[in-house]
Scaffold this motif. Structure first.
Motif, short mmCIF file in Angstrom:
data_model
loop_
_atom_site.label_atom_id
_atom_site.label_comp_id
_atom_site.label_asym_id
_atom_site.label_seq_id
_atom_site.Cartn_x
_atom_site.Cartn_y
_atom_site.Cartn_z
N LEU A 1 0.81 -1.22 0.00
CA LEU A 1 0.00 0.00 0.00
C LEU A 1 0.85 1.27 0.00
CD1 LEU A 1 -2.75 -1.01 2.59
CD2 LEU A 1 -2.86 -1.14 0.09
N LEU A 2 2.16 1.13 0.09
CA LEU A 2 3.03 2.30 0.14
C LEU A 2 3.32 2.82 -1.27
CD1 LEU A 2 5.64 1.21 2.84
CD2 LEU A 2 3.51 2.49 3.15
N ASP A 3 3.50 4.13 -1.35
CA ASP A 3 3.90 4.76 -2.61
C ASP A 3 5.41 4.57 -2.72
OD1 ASP A 3 4.47 6.34 -4.79
OD2 ASP A 3 4.03 8.23 -3.79
N ASP A 4 5.82 3.66 -3.58
CA ASP A 4 7.24 3.32 -3.73
C ASP A 4 7.88 4.19 -4.82
OD1 ASP A 4 9.69 2.04 -3.48
OD2 ASP A 4 9.08 0.32 -4.69
N HIS A 5 7.86 5.50 -4.61
CA HIS A 5 8.38 6.42 -5.62
C HIS A 5 9.89 6.29 -5.84
CE1 HIS A 5 8.08 8.41 -1.70
NE2 HIS A 5 9.24 8.96 -1.99
N ASN A 6 10.59 5.64 -4.91
CA ASN A 6 12.02 5.40 -5.08
C ASN A 6 12.33 4.03 -5.68
OD1 ASN A 6 13.34 7.84 -3.89
ND2 ASN A 6 12.07 7.24 -2.16
N ALA B 1 18.86 6.58 4.96
CA ALA B 1 18.17 6.84 6.22
C ALA B 1 16.99 7.81 6.08
CB ALA B 1 19.14 7.32 7.29
N PRO B 2 17.14 8.96 5.41
CA PRO B 2 15.99 9.86 5.26
C PRO B 2 14.84 9.21 4.48
CG PRO B 2 18.03 11.01 4.73
CD PRO B 2 18.37 9.56 4.85
N THR B 3 15.19 8.44 3.46
CA THR B 3 14.17 7.75 2.67
C THR B 3 13.47 6.69 3.50
OG1 THR B 3 15.45 8.12 0.66
CG2 THR B 3 13.79 6.38 0.57
N LEU C 1 7.17 6.66 8.03
CA LEU C 1 6.09 7.61 8.32
C LEU C 1 4.88 7.35 7.43
CD1 LEU C 1 8.19 10.87 8.91
CD2 LEU C 1 7.15 9.37 10.62
N GLN C 2 5.14 7.01 6.18
CA GLN C 2 4.06 6.69 5.27
C GLN C 2 3.32 5.43 5.74
OE1 GLN C 2 3.49 5.39 0.64
NE2 GLN C 2 5.45 6.26 1.15
N ALA C 3 4.07 4.44 6.22
CA ALA C 3 3.46 3.20 6.72
C ALA C 3 2.60 3.47 7.95
CB ALA C 3 4.54 2.16 7.04
N ILE C 4 3.03 4.39 8.80
CA ILE C 4 2.24 4.76 9.97
C ILE C 4 0.94 5.43 9.52
CG2 ILE C 4 2.14 6.31 11.98
CD1 ILE C 4 5.18 5.72 12.35
N GLU C 5 1.02 6.29 8.51
CA GLU C 5 -0.18 6.96 8.00
C GLU C 5 -1.16 5.95 7.38
OE1 GLU C 5 -1.12 10.11 8.60
OE2 GLU C 5 0.71 10.15 9.81
N VAL C 6 -0.63 4.95 6.71
CA VAL C 6 -1.47 3.88 6.14
C VAL C 6 -2.23 3.19 7.27
CG1 VAL C 6 -1.35 1.55 5.12
CG2 VAL C 6 -0.18 3.47 4.01
#
Length: 198
Positions: A73-78, A106-108, A114-119
């Protein structure tokens, strides 16, 4: 986010590991820096948010990894999330082979966490394939057709247990092996148990 403390029950994992020690310690530091609760689940460090599993750390022979439970469900833009096999529907890994990669990303990694927490906060769920969407081996279908009690017992299993059996039965290339697996598992199915239930 504030740095959470380590869990003494998890310390042994990091103390015992030999191959990826630096890498795993760095992954632990990143996870704890994101406000997670550290727990030991399935014998590996698991990081939870409000009692929900978000990410775990695990090691393999060729790499170590963060595994996101709802990575699909994550946006894997990288383009760094990896599906372990075609049958893994929800989880995704980010793999590492040296500590420098972890420092550089690390920043990525924090952004993905953080995205996973929002999901999780949004209550999003992965849409799992239904058992009937998986291939059924001929050998198992024949048994279901011949033994009505087996069909009834199989239909009564949870979808996850059904999927487990279907994948297990269809994996071997040889019919003889598929048939052997079906025969060995029939008593367990008839007892209402999943493939890995004791």
């Amino acid at each position: 986010m504030t740095m959470n403390s380590t869990n003494p029950k998890v310390d042994f994992y990091f103390n015992e590991i030999r191959k990826w020690q630096q890498e795993l310690e760095q992954l632990r530091t990143i996870a704890l820096g994101c406000g997670f609760t550290e727990e030991l689940k399935w014998g590996v460090p698991c990081y939870t948010y409000q009692n929900s599993n978000i990410v775990l750390i695990h090691d393999f022979k060729e790499y170590c990894a963060f595994l996101f439970f709802k990575g699909a469900l994550l946006d894997d833009h990288n383009g760094i999330l990896i599906q372990q096999s075609k049958n893994v529907q929800s989880a995704r890994q980010i793999r590492f082979t040296n500590v420098r990669e972890i420092f550089d990303k690390a920043p990525t990694l924090k952004a993905y966490i953080l995205q996973a927490i929002e999901v999780e906060k949004a209550g999003l769920k992965v849409a799992f394939k239904k058992p009937e969407e998986f291939a059924m081996s001929t050998e198992f279908q024949n048994k279901l057709d011949q033994i009505s009690a087996l069909k009834t017992a199989f239909d009564a299993l949870t979808p996850g247990r059904q999927r487990g059996y279907l994948l297990h039965f269809s994996a071997p290339k040889q019919s003889k092996t598929r048939e052997s697996r079906v025969e060995k598992c029939m008593p367990q199915i008839l007892n209402g148990k999943g493939l890995n239930d004791v």
